[in-house]
Design a protein around this motif. Structure first.
Motif, short mmCIF file in Angstrom:
data_model
loop_
_atom_site.label_atom_id
_atom_site.label_comp_id
_atom_site.label_asym_id
_atom_site.label_seq_id
_atom_site.Cartn_x
_atom_site.Cartn_y
_atom_site.Cartn_z
N ILE A 59 -9.08 10.93 -0.12
CA ILE A 59 -8.51 10.88 1.23
C ILE A 59 -7.30 9.96 1.20
O ILE A 59 -7.39 8.78 0.85
CB ILE A 59 -9.55 10.36 2.25
N LYS A 60 -6.15 10.51 1.57
CA LYS A 60 -4.90 9.75 1.57
C LYS A 60 -4.58 9.30 2.99
O LYS A 60 -4.50 10.13 3.90
CB LYS A 60 -3.76 10.61 1.01
N CYS A 61 -4.41 8.00 3.16
CA CYS A 61 -4.16 7.43 4.49
C CYS A 61 -2.76 6.86 4.59
O CYS A 61 -2.11 6.57 3.58
CB CYS A 61 -5.19 6.34 4.80
N VAL A 106 4.23 16.34 -3.31
CA VAL A 106 4.02 17.12 -4.54
C VAL A 106 3.18 16.33 -5.53
O VAL A 106 2.25 16.86 -6.14
CB VAL A 106 5.39 17.49 -5.17
N GLN A 107 3.48 15.04 -5.69
CA GLN A 107 2.73 14.21 -6.62
C GLN A 107 1.28 14.05 -6.15
O GLN A 107 0.34 14.06 -6.95
CB GLN A 107 3.39 12.84 -6.74
N THR A 108 1.10 13.91 -4.84
CA THR A 108 -0.24 13.73 -4.28
C THR A 108 -1.10 14.96 -4.50
O THR A 108 -2.26 14.86 -4.92
CB THR A 108 -0.13 13.42 -2.77
N PHE A 113 -9.51 1.79 -1.60
CA PHE A 113 -8.57 0.94 -2.34
C PHE A 113 -7.33 0.68 -1.49
O PHE A 113 -6.66 1.61 -1.04
CB PHE A 113 -8.19 1.61 -3.66
N HIS A 114 -7.07 -0.61 -1.29
CA HIS A 114 -5.89 -1.02 -0.50
C HIS A 114 -5.67 -2.50 -0.76
O HIS A 114 -6.61 -3.23 -1.11
CB HIS A 114 -6.12 -0.78 1.00
N HIS A 155 -7.59 5.85 -0.02
CA HIS A 155 -6.52 4.96 -0.49
C HIS A 155 -5.26 5.15 0.36
O HIS A 155 -5.15 6.09 1.14
CB HIS A 155 -6.17 5.27 -1.95
N GLN A 156 -4.34 4.22 0.16
CA GLN A 156 -2.97 4.36 0.65
C GLN A 156 -2.03 4.13 -0.53
O GLN A 156 -1.83 3.02 -0.98
CB GLN A 156 -2.65 3.35 1.76
N LYS A 157 -1.48 5.22 -1.07
CA LYS A 157 -0.52 5.19 -2.18
C LYS A 157 -1.06 4.48 -3.43
O LYS A 157 -0.28 3.96 -4.23
CB LYS A 157 0.79 4.52 -1.73
N LYS A 158 -2.37 4.48 -3.61
CA LYS A 158 -2.97 3.87 -4.81
C LYS A 158 -3.32 4.91 -5.86
O LYS A 158 -3.49 4.56 -7.04
CB LYS A 158 -4.24 3.09 -4.43
N LEU A 159 -3.46 6.17 -5.46
CA LEU A 159 -3.89 7.20 -6.40
C LEU A 159 -2.86 8.32 -6.54
O LEU A 159 -3.17 9.37 -7.10
CB LEU A 159 -5.23 7.81 -5.94
#
Length: 368
Positions: free
Chosen positions: A229-231, A313-315, A253-254, A284-288
């Motif tokens: 889950i991207k936040c 695209v990377q996500t 993770f944050h 996470h937020q931009k951790k994965l």
């Protein structure tokens, strides 16, 4: 190129990796001072293997690999230092790997040095100039980050051959790297799907109220998979952590999780063994977004409209790797905004799949 060694590792590589390697060596055999070689592989296409192989097969004594984030740097140090070849060869063959080092203040030994642009920016002019004069080959592993102008200036100051590896070849800042239009290789997402080395993502618009039920359904249908889950903010990460932990084995993770609040299964750093964990949902937020490989991740939840096409695209690249013939799902809560951006990427990707269009694109990067 060390051809006898290439005969050993070539059968263990993907076709696109071999094509990338051969294209890079064609560039290295025909040097043009100040110009770079552009190689494009989609996320999950095997760019780390390309870098590792070129480093091993070349006669360059000191190689520098630049990335934009420290987690990617740390992963590259391991992979380039032998881990990649141990995986593909299963220790069947024994030969000396090039040593890899984290770039500090010295670079006396032969081998691969891995660093970030930020680190180079901290070097004093004399030390940086000494580094520039010492390096025989430079790799710029762009990922999806937009480098600052001073970083691009540093990269251009290297006079050795430069190889730019990217997953998003439509970047405007490629102009800054003075691409050699005679050499280069692109392997598109379309080709990766046709070769069945990546899985096409299935988009589904969803509301927050229906999210838990949907995740349960997909995890049950595809056992042993995971959901990412991207936040957008730290508060969102904590909100979704509380929501999901009641139903799934959940990790979050944050930078807000520094250990002082003693919240279980949270951290400000992503563990290296995350793929081997029993977590079902990872928030996470931009951790994965990069530098972390979790093959079991087959569900991606996008909780907001991702503003950067490169980042999106990377996500999405996190969940398109093959795993047990599972389907890749993107659960989109952005009212189709993310799906439209992904569609734009796929349209340009299909355009570049035509070799004549790719050559036109390369020529468009000619700074003259």
């Amino acid at each position: 190129m060390k051809k006898e060694l290439y005969k050993i590792i070539s059968p263990k590589l993907r076709k696109c990796q071999n094509q990338s390697i051969e294209s890079i060596f064609e560039y290295l055999d025909n040097p043009t001072e100040g110009k770079s070689c552009l190689t494009s592989l989609p996320t999950g296409g095997g760019k780390t293997g390309v870098i590792a192989s070129v480093c091993l097969l070349s006669d360059k004594q000191k190689i520098l690999v630049l990335s934009h984030r420290s987690p990617v740097r740390d992963q590259l140090i391991k992979e380039l230092g032998g881990d990649f070849f141990k995986k593909i060869l299963n220790d069947e063959l024994n030969f000396d790997y090039l040593p890899s080092y984290k770039l500090d203040s010295e670079w006396k030994n032969e081998g691969i040095y891995v660093s970030t642009f930020q680190k180079l920016g901290t070097l004093d002019p004399e030390t940086l100039n000494n580094l520039i004069e010492s390096i025989d080959l430079l790799f710029i592993d762009e990922g999806h980050a937009e480098p600052a102008k001073e970083w691009s200036k540093i990269a251009r100051s290297f006079t050795c051959p430069k190889v730019i590896i990217t997953a998003t070849p439509y970047r405007n800042d490629l102009f800054q790297f003075n691409i050699n239009t005679d050499y280069g290789f692109i392997y598109t997402f379309k080709e990766a799907l046709e070769d069945e080395i990546l899985s096409p993502p299935v988009f589904e618009n969803i509301s927050k109220e229906k999210l838990i039920k949907k995740i349960k359904q997909l995890l049950n249908e595809q056992p042993n998979t995971k959901c990412i889950i991207k936040c957008n903010t730290g508060n969102d990460v904590e909100e979704y952590r509380q929501m999901m932990s009641e139903h799934f084995k959940t990790a979050a993770f944050h930078d807000r999780y520094n250990g002082q609040d003693k919240i279980p299964d949270t951290s400000n750093k992503v563990p290296k063994s995350l793929s081997k964990s029993d977590y079902q949902v990872i928030i996470h937020q931009k951790k994965l977004d990069e530098g972390v490989d979790i093959p079991q991740a087959k569900i991606l939840v996008l909780t907001y409209p991702v503003s950067s096409g490169r980042e999106l695209v990377q996500t999405i690249g996190r969940v398109v790797r093959l795993f047990n013939r599972c389907t890749s799902y993107v659960l989109d809560m952005s009212n189709e905004s993310n799906q439209k951006v992904w569609g734009n990427y796929r349209e340009f990707d299909r355009y570049l799949s035509n070799i004549s269009n790719w050559k036109k694109f390369l020529k468009s990067l000619n700074t003259a």
